[in-house]
Design an enzyme around this catalytic site. Sequence first.
Site, mmCIF file in Angstrom:
data_model
loop_
_atom_site.group_PDB
_atom_site.id
_atom_site.type_symbol
_atom_site.label_atom_id
_atom_site.label_comp_id
_atom_site.label_asym_id
_atom_site.label_seq_id
_atom_site.Cartn_x
_atom_site.Cartn_y
_atom_site.Cartn_z
ATOM 1 N N PHE A 140 -34.788 -68.619 -3.924
ATOM 2 C CA PHE A 140 -33.532 -68.215 -4.554
ATOM 3 C C PHE A 140 -33.861 -67.278 -5.712
ATOM 4 C CE2 PHE A 140 -30.136 -68.389 -7.647
ATOM 5 C CZ PHE A 140 -29.014 -68.200 -6.857
ATOM 6 N N ASP A 225 -41.057 -64.785 -10.136
ATOM 7 C CA ASP A 225 -39.721 -65.106 -10.642
ATOM 8 C C ASP A 225 -39.807 -66.402 -11.446
ATOM 9 O OD1 ASP A 225 -37.155 -66.095 -11.039
ATOM 10 O OD2 ASP A 225 -36.412 -65.430 -9.084
ATOM 11 N N LYS A 254 -32.417 -67.603 -18.271
ATOM 12 C CA LYS A 254 -32.074 -68.999 -18.544
ATOM 13 C C LYS A 254 -32.494 -69.439 -19.937
ATOM 14 C CE LYS A 254 -31.535 -70.607 -13.772
ATOM 15 N NZ LYS A 254 -30.116 -70.985 -13.817
#
Length: 400
Positions: A140, A225, A254
């Site tokens: 993802f 990532d 985040k």
Amino acid sequence: MTELLTVDGTQSALSQRYSSALMNTFGAPKRVLVRGEGAYLWDADGNKYLDLLGGLAVNCLGHAHPFVVSAVTSQLATLGHVSNFFASAPQIALAEKLLGLFDAPGKVFFTNSGTEANEAAFKITRRTGRTKIVSTVGAFHGRSMGALAVTWKPAYRELFAPLPGDVEFVPYGDAEALAAAVDDETAAVVLEPIQGENGVVVPPAGYLQAARRITSEHGALLWIDEIQTGIGRTGTWFAFEAEGITPDLVTVAKGLGAGIPIGACIGLGAAADLLQPGNHGTTFGGNPVAAIAGLAVLTVIERDGLLAQVNAVGNHLASSIIALDHRLIAGVRGRGLLLAIELTQPVSDQVAQLALEAGFVINNPIPNALRLAPPYILSKADADSFVAALPGLLDQVEAG
């Protein structure tokens, strides 16, 4: 001062207003939250919750952290936004601070989110003159078109086809499959060091080292990532550090802003100079308020020794859950404060709902796993309160 907003209504009334005013992209909200402090949240009806999800691994310092509040408030009162025709001191300082966390020279492109950081990285891969990207099953990387193109889940992808092409998916953690897929036409390999949305899947030891070797042999970029795993979530600044490698591209977001929207695409070595004027841009990315939030986060993590706290509380939480020896618990996987409780049955949605009713915010990313990504300030006592409640929640599901 006139209040711009007052919380007027019950959970039910506010949820109805939500459904009438907002697009139905997330479904009905589980709760309408009105306040947060430390590791706790309160809803519109006054109910209190222990936040073990941290806004999906975002609120690394909890809610309303005084150092972040002070930094953001002071910066907003001084200089809130300028376009990227101009620079600001917080932007420069944050870029320097981030680069200081790596063992190689580099440069930073600031964004507003993780998916935007991955869009920047995607465009950088095209500047190699190649187009092929190798991603992984279960990956993802975001919901925008470029990030979605390297995301695995068919349910996310199929409605929006055709996506940017020349992407090949290989099994995650399988170094031999990766080696077979990467060739001299490959622009980049994109990997999560731990797959978060796929249920906190940890690859075999040596996998990232193999990926680094394979990409180097073919002149391809290694794009890591760290949107969910970075900025201390796994007990080190970046999860890839566990294997002692240096990627070409690292994307973060985040936890970097502790709730203020910010992301970054970090290019290391030669990859730092692949984007040139006119190749990419952003209006809000790295603005002074977002950048000062990032600086505040990094400062507090260092000042308060929170990397050690993440490891200590994470290990305590994992071992305590395993020690419950419950029939529905198959194990715990993950690292630091990114953990998944593996279940023996596909009942994670039921457990997560019961946990919410009992005052605990957790997440069910896949049917047989519960995800925990709490703030780094979580105490062992708070963790123990969840562990003590968990058997009863699981028993309710079994009885149900």
